[in-house]
Design a protein around this motif. Structure first.
Motif, mmCIF file in Angstrom:
data_model
loop_
_atom_site.group_PDB
_atom_site.id
_atom_site.type_symbol
_atom_site.label_atom_id
_atom_site.label_comp_id
_atom_site.label_asym_id
_atom_site.label_seq_id
_atom_site.Cartn_x
_atom_site.Cartn_y
_atom_site.Cartn_z
ATOM 1 N N SER A 149 0.922 -1.202 -0.155
ATOM 2 C CA SER A 149 0.004 -0.002 -0.142
ATOM 3 C C SER A 149 0.983 1.088 0.031
ATOM 4 O O SER A 149 1.797 1.195 0.316
ATOM 5 N N TYR A 150 0.239 2.350 -0.400
ATOM 6 C CA TYR A 150 1.055 3.450 -0.508
ATOM 7 C C TYR A 150 1.484 3.960 0.850
ATOM 8 O O TYR A 150 2.724 4.220 0.876
ATOM 9 N N LYS A 151 0.802 3.938 1.973
ATOM 10 C CA LYS A 151 1.205 4.472 3.390
ATOM 11 C C LYS A 151 2.253 3.550 3.830
ATOM 12 O O LYS A 151 3.193 3.969 4.381
ATOM 13 N N PHE A 152 2.066 2.016 3.576
ATOM 14 C CA PHE A 152 3.231 1.157 4.077
ATOM 15 C C PHE A 152 4.606 1.381 3.175
ATOM 16 O O PHE A 152 5.379 1.269 4.068
ATOM 17 N N TRP A 153 4.384 1.587 2.031
ATOM 18 C CA TRP A 153 5.618 2.087 1.334
ATOM 19 C C TRP A 153 6.154 3.122 1.908
ATOM 20 O O TRP A 153 7.560 3.347 2.067
ATOM 21 N N GLN A 154 5.397 4.288 2.113
ATOM 22 C CA GLN A 154 6.159 5.551 2.552
ATOM 23 C C GLN A 154 6.720 5.575 3.982
ATOM 24 O O GLN A 154 7.582 5.853 4.299
ATOM 25 N N ARG A 155 5.897 4.635 4.765
ATOM 26 C CA ARG A 155 6.326 4.398 6.212
ATOM 27 C C ARG A 155 7.744 3.501 6.399
ATOM 28 O O ARG A 155 8.259 3.614 7.280
ATOM 29 N N HIS A 156 7.775 2.434 5.574
ATOM 30 C CA HIS A 156 8.692 1.497 5.852
ATOM 31 C C HIS A 156 9.733 1.819 4.762
ATOM 32 O O HIS A 156 10.921 1.075 4.989
ATOM 33 N N PHE A 157 9.682 2.270 3.822
ATOM 34 C CA PHE A 157 10.647 2.297 2.466
ATOM 35 C C PHE A 157 10.749 3.708 2.179
ATOM 36 O O PHE A 157 11.495 3.972 1.318
ATOM 37 N N PHE A 158 10.113 4.473 2.928
ATOM 38 C CA PHE A 158 10.504 6.217 2.744
ATOM 39 C C PHE A 158 10.170 6.661 1.325
ATOM 40 O O PHE A 158 10.998 7.568 0.730
ATOM 41 N N GLY A 159 9.320 5.868 0.690
ATOM 42 C CA GLY A 159 8.924 6.430 -0.798
ATOM 43 C C GLY A 159 10.064 6.081 -1.822
ATOM 44 O O GLY A 159 10.165 6.727 -2.921
ATOM 45 N N ASP A 160 10.902 5.067 -1.433
ATOM 46 C CA ASP A 160 11.885 4.559 -2.558
ATOM 47 C C ASP A 160 11.378 4.220 -3.770
ATOM 48 O O ASP A 160 10.826 3.073 -3.544
ATOM 49 N N VAL A 161 11.742 4.712 -5.043
ATOM 50 C CA VAL A 161 11.130 4.241 -5.918
ATOM 51 C C VAL A 161 11.936 2.753 -6.559
ATOM 52 O O VAL A 161 11.464 2.103 -7.512
ATOM 53 N N GLY A 162 13.001 2.601 -5.884
ATOM 54 C CA GLY A 162 13.855 1.347 -6.174
ATOM 55 C C GLY A 162 13.360 0.220 -5.475
ATOM 56 O O GLY A 162 13.935 -0.909 -5.137
ATOM 57 N N VAL A 163 12.125 0.017 -4.755
ATOM 58 C CA VAL A 163 11.682 -0.923 -3.868
ATOM 59 C C VAL A 163 11.310 -2.178 -4.651
ATOM 60 O O VAL A 163 11.212 -3.376 -4.288
ATOM 61 N N LEU A 164 11.019 -1.987 -6.076
ATOM 62 C CA LEU A 164 10.442 -3.137 -6.825
ATOM 63 C C LEU A 164 11.722 -4.148 -6.847
ATOM 64 O O LEU A 164 12.944 -3.872 -7.147
ATOM 65 N N GLY A 165 11.295 -5.462 -6.697
ATOM 66 C CA GLY A 165 12.123 -6.546 -6.743
ATOM 67 C C GLY A 165 12.955 -6.857 -5.358
ATOM 68 O O GLY A 165 13.514 -7.757 -5.179
ATOM 69 N N ARG A 166 12.672 -6.048 -4.216
ATOM 70 C CA ARG A 166 13.104 -6.302 -3.007
ATOM 71 C C ARG A 166 12.296 -7.184 -2.539
ATOM 72 O O ARG A 166 11.156 -7.519 -2.796
ATOM 73 N N THR A 167 12.671 -7.679 -1.055
ATOM 74 C CA THR A 167 12.214 -8.790 -0.258
ATOM 75 C C THR A 167 11.453 -8.325 0.886
ATOM 76 O O THR A 167 11.974 -7.603 1.467
ATOM 77 N N LEU A 168 10.372 -8.690 1.124
ATOM 78 C CA LEU A 168 9.593 -8.644 2.277
ATOM 79 C C LEU A 168 9.251 -9.742 3.012
ATOM 80 O O LEU A 168 8.835 -10.788 2.519
ATOM 81 N N GLN A 169 9.540 -9.726 4.278
ATOM 82 C CA GLN A 169 9.476 -11.070 5.037
ATOM 83 C C GLN A 169 8.129 -10.969 5.972
ATOM 84 O O GLN A 169 8.107 -10.310 6.735
ATOM 85 N N LEU A 170 7.243 -11.837 5.502
ATOM 86 C CA LEU A 170 6.087 -11.794 6.451
ATOM 87 C C LEU A 170 5.857 -13.328 6.968
ATOM 88 O O LEU A 170 5.909 -14.211 6.164
ATOM 89 N N ASP A 171 5.647 -13.539 8.145
ATOM 90 C CA ASP A 171 5.564 -14.739 8.896
ATOM 91 C C ASP A 171 6.619 -15.655 8.428
ATOM 92 O O ASP A 171 6.607 -16.861 8.109
ATOM 93 N N ARG A 172 7.984 -14.955 8.289
ATOM 94 C CA ARG A 172 9.201 -15.723 7.942
ATOM 95 C C ARG A 172 9.212 -16.346 6.654
ATOM 96 O O ARG A 172 9.941 -17.392 6.419
ATOM 97 N N LYS A 173 8.426 -15.797 5.917
ATOM 98 C CA LYS A 173 8.377 -16.412 4.351
ATOM 99 C C LYS A 173 8.581 -15.034 3.458
ATOM 100 O O LYS A 173 8.190 -14.098 3.843
ATOM 101 N N ASN A 174 9.409 -15.293 2.505
ATOM 102 C CA ASN A 174 9.951 -14.039 1.724
ATOM 103 C C ASN A 174 9.068 -13.637 0.640
ATOM 104 O O ASN A 174 8.669 -14.805 -0.014
ATOM 105 N N TYR A 175 8.617 -12.607 0.344
ATOM 106 C CA TYR A 175 7.708 -12.240 -0.685
ATOM 107 C C TYR A 175 8.314 -11.021 -1.414
ATOM 108 O O TYR A 175 9.049 -10.181 -0.950
ATOM 109 N N GLN A 176 8.479 -11.231 -3.014
ATOM 110 C CA GLN A 176 9.117 -10.429 -3.601
ATOM 111 C C GLN A 176 8.011 -9.097 -3.897
ATOM 112 O O GLN A 176 7.061 -9.425 -4.376
ATOM 113 N N ILE A 177 8.487 -7.799 -3.891
ATOM 114 C CA ILE A 177 7.599 -6.718 -4.053
ATOM 115 C C ILE A 177 7.736 -6.553 -5.536
ATOM 116 O O ILE A 177 8.727 -6.221 -6.199
#
Length: 806
Positions: A149-177
């Motif tokens: 979500s836009y707010k989550f992107w701003q809060r955790h990644f500070f609006g970094d446009v290079g976030v695509l392709g990075r990994t997010l760990q949810l319940d110890r499982k990796n998700y590709q953004i």
């Protein structure tokens, strides 16, 4: 020629600064307030969603016979049935869950929405970055991809446009953004979106929204869906009440229920303010035009045609209206900024963006220009009906105003006073209701207590003994935090609106009517944390709580209503407990009678506005959902101990997250819909009412001043014939208070006629004679103050000066 007219018009406005500023402020306030409030109404309620054909997207809801509202969550097979209905164009299917975001100091609870199909495309809102969730992502096993979500992107990644392709760990499982949602895409108010498959398990249900086909009305949809949902109820009887009605609603129906009436009432109030402001300018233009009749007669005598005079007057009034409209545009932005600070934080859909509505702004400007044209050229129209010689024979500034002009002034002043009194009474009702709410006894002490939400991960602590033991360990760990005096467990029982409304029976007292009470699942420390006194009997012990003892405590209201002539202690009640696959019930709970062991004093359980309802409190261990709240009473301000509490919880389970929204119980009161609604109404109506009073006072002062100036020779003649200073003062006051008293009478009538409408959004009693009298006295005092200075000027007139030019 036009520039010449504008230059002369500007000189005329500068020549009369009192008139100019009064008119400009009246227009600016009326246009600005109307535009600001309608902008809130339009963006927050009428058009809050960016989704394609949002008016045809409806949640599937049912209403029980008792009036309870709930959503219908079908399983995969039932969703396919819905997709085949002729009235349905498509079904938007969503799953909601809480997941752990790891990689930080403490695990963070993240709201995750599982999407089935091309939801981003279906809703017509493309992502800001990357792509959305696709149907191909969930064809077989869901792909490990995520859209932020836009707010989550701003809060955790500070609006970094290079976030695509990075990994997010949810319940110890990796998700590709793979994408970032647009700012206004907040479907299901989730932080993260992931793909989802429709499992064939009949016990697994999903959240659905129906997109109706074009032309299908809500009534037709209800009729078509009723037999279908009844079939669903026969397949899953535990998920439905015995009797219900299907009622599809607009996406923002909940917002209309919460603040819709208040916002519409505020819009009506500011429309009254706009009318008062325009009436103010009308009075001023008419008064000034009457005072300038001698000047206009001289122009006509020197050869100026009627068209030339009308063009000059039109230029003056249009210039005045244009400047007022420009100030109104600026005022609308300033007022909207102030209103945003007062708006309830969760009153409107999260997709809504409150901004200026240019359609209404142009409407207000158009009203101002039309009013300027109408009343600006009125003196020229009057001049065409008057003998020039009669006007020329009188000295212009001292000419007595005509009867027609006086009657028009009186009517406008009376109307202005009546509308102002209506606004005063409405604001008094709102303020009185809010003050009453602030001083209403709560029955508990919310100060120095915060609520910490404890969600469980999916498929964790899946047996009743494991979950009961774990929850008690969590509570004990929170209680051991330095600065914490005591901690309790509450399951959806944080007052002033707490528990859930359920049926109950009293052993040996059958009833033909359903007996309803609010059921609270709490630990024995709950009463000490909230300082709820035990009137009789006792509270269950920690051992009884651990063993899920079949005991109950009732509040005083239930005792008085259902045991008016006897002692409730020793009687037993049976509860209709909530049945859900995620809720673990204690052994032998079904069809069990719970002996009443205690009676506690009443505390608010149905909101700040409603009376206290019957309540039954039982050990939380009887029914364990996958989440609880820990109520923590502290010595210091509670929010300063959040990290300390989290550290102690991590000692029990390092992966245990808390809900991201941790608040004091005082905030639960101020964020409640009743408090927010009354607070907003009290502030906004109070502000607009006193603006109306100020406008009425300034307008009344201006018109009385012009009237005194027009009647200078009359007052001079009266004084020459022996009239005293007091006689002139009474004359000025009497000529004004006739219209003021008429306006007050009309305003009281309007207030009484609108009392039922006002009562829908304000708790105070509009028919309160004290309030009506107070509003009338305020206007009488304001009118008297507006007349004092002009009356003194009239009494100070030198008779010889007034008669010298006659």
């Amino acid at each position: 020629m036009v520039l010449q007219d504008l230059r002369f018009s500007l000189r005329q406005l500068i020549k009369s600064p009192e008139f100019t500023w009064t008119a400009l402020i009246s227009l600016a306030l009326g246009i600005g307030a109307t535009t600001a409030i309608f902008s809130v109404l339009y963006a927050g309620l009428l058009n809050p969603y960016p989704y394609r054909n949002a008016d045809r997207i409806v949640p599937l809801t049912i209403y029980s016979r008792e009036g309870g509202r709930s959503g219908v969550n079908p399983n995969a097979a039932q969703i396919r049935v819905l997709q085949q209905l002729p009235i349905v164009e498509s079904v938007l299917t969503t799953g909601s869950q809480s997941m752990n975001l790891t990689g930080h100091e403490f695990p963070e609870n993240v709201s995750v929405a599982g999407l089935f199909g091309d939801t981003f495309s279906d809703l017509g809102v493309p992502p800001l970055l990357g792509r959305g969730i696709l149907l191909s992502d969930a064809n077989k096993d869901p792909q490990s991809v995520a859209v932020l979500s836009y707010k989550f992107w701003q809060r955790h990644f500070f609006g970094d446009v290079g976030v695509l392709g990075r990994t997010l760990q949810l319940d110890r499982k990796n998700y590709q953004i793979v994408g970032v949602a647009a700012p206004r895409f907040t479907w299901s108010t989730a932080d993260v979106y992931v793909p989802m498959t429709l499992t064939q398990d009949p016990d697994t249900t999903f959240i659905v929204y129906l997109r109706l086909r074009p032309g299908v009305t809500y009534e037709a949809a209800n009729a078509a869906l009723q037999p279908v949902v009844e079939q669903f109820a026969s397949e899953m009887p535990k998920h439905f009440p015995d009797h219900f009605k299907v009622k599809v609603e607009a996406l923002n129906a909940w917002a209309f229920r919460r603040v819709g009436g208040t916002v519409f009432a505020m819009f009506a109030a500011v429309m009254l303010l706009l009318v008062i402001g325009c009436g103010n300018v009308s009075i001023l233009l008419l008064a000034q035009g009457t005072a300038r009749q001698h000047e206009l007669a001289v122009r006509a005598a020197m050869g100026a045609g009627r068209g030339r005079i009308m063009r000059q007057l039109l230029s003056e009034s249009l210039l005045l209206a244009a400047i007022g409209a420009t100030l109104g545009i600026w005022m609308s932005y300033a007022m909207l900024a102030g209103i945003r600070l007062l708006l309830p934080p969760y009153a409107f859909p999260s997709e809504a963006v409150i901004r200026i509505n240019w359609t209404v702004l142009l409407f207000g400007v158009g009203v101002a220009l039309a009013m300027g044209v109408l009343f600006g050229i009125w003196p020229a129209l009057q001049l065409s009906r008057t003998q020039l010689g009669q006007i020329m024979q009188s000295s212009g500034p001292r000419m007595t105003a005509g009867g027609r002009a006086r009657r028009i002034h009186d009517v406008l002043i009376a109307g202005q006073i009546a509308l102002t009194l209506l606004l005063l009474v409405a604001s008094g009702s709102a303020i009185k209701g809010f003050v009453h709410m602030l001083h209403r006894p709560l029955g508990y002490n919310p100060h120095n207590v915060m609520s910490v939400g404890i969600p469980l991960r999916n498929n964790s602590y899946t047996t009743w003994p494991e979950r009961a033991t774990y929850f008690e360990q969590i509570r004990a760990s929170a209680a051991e935090t330095p600065g914490v005096t005591i901690a309790a467990i509450s399951i959806f029982s944080n007052p002033p609106r707490s528990g859930w409304d359920g049926r109950f029976e009293v052993l040996g007292k059958p009833s033909s009517e359903p007996q309803m009470a609010y059921v609270h699942l709490v630990s024995s420390e709950y009463f000490a944390v909230l300082h709820i006194p035990v009137l009789r009997g006792r509270v269950w012990s920690a051992t009884e709580n651990h063993n899920a003892a079949h005991v109950a405590i009732i509040n005083r209201t239930l005792a008085q209503r259902y045991f008016p002539d006897g002692d409730p202690l020793g009687h037993s009640v049976k509860l209709g407990m909530v049945q859900d696959s995620q809720i673990l019930s204690a052994p032998n709970l079904a069809d069990s009678w719970l002996p009443i062991i205690g009676i506690v004093d009443d505390f608010l359980d149905d909101g700040l506005s409603n009376p206290v309802q019957p309540a039954i409190l039982v050990p939380y261990s009887l029914s364990l959902p996958p989440g609880i709240q820990i109520l923590v009473r502290t010595e210091a301000p509670p929010l300063t101990l959040i990290n300390a509490v989290k550290k102690h919880l991590a000692q029990v389970n390092p992966d245990q997250q808390t809900q991201s929204r941790i608040e004091e119980l005082v905030a639960w009161i101020s964020n409640g819909p009743e408090w927010q609604r009354e607070h907003l109404a009290a502030w906004i109506f109070g502000f607009f009412a006193w603006l109306a009073v100020a406008l009425a006072a300034v307008g009344l002062y201006s018109v009385v001043s012009y009237t005194v100036a027009q009647r200078t020779n009359e007052f001079g003649i009266r004084m020459a014939l022996g009239a005293q200073r007091g006689n002139l003062l009474r004359l000025v006051f009497a000529s004004t208070f006739g219209s003021v008293s008429g306006g007050i009478v009309a305003g009281i009538g309007l207030s009484l006629a609108a009392s039922s409408l006002i009562a829908k959004w304000a708790q105070g009693n509009v028919r309160d004679l004290v309030m009506l009298a107070a509003a009338a006295i305020v206007l009488v005092v304001v009118a008297a103050m507006a007349c004092v200075v002009p009356a003194q000027h009239a009494a100070a007139i030198d008779p010889m000066t007034a008669l010298r030019c006659e």
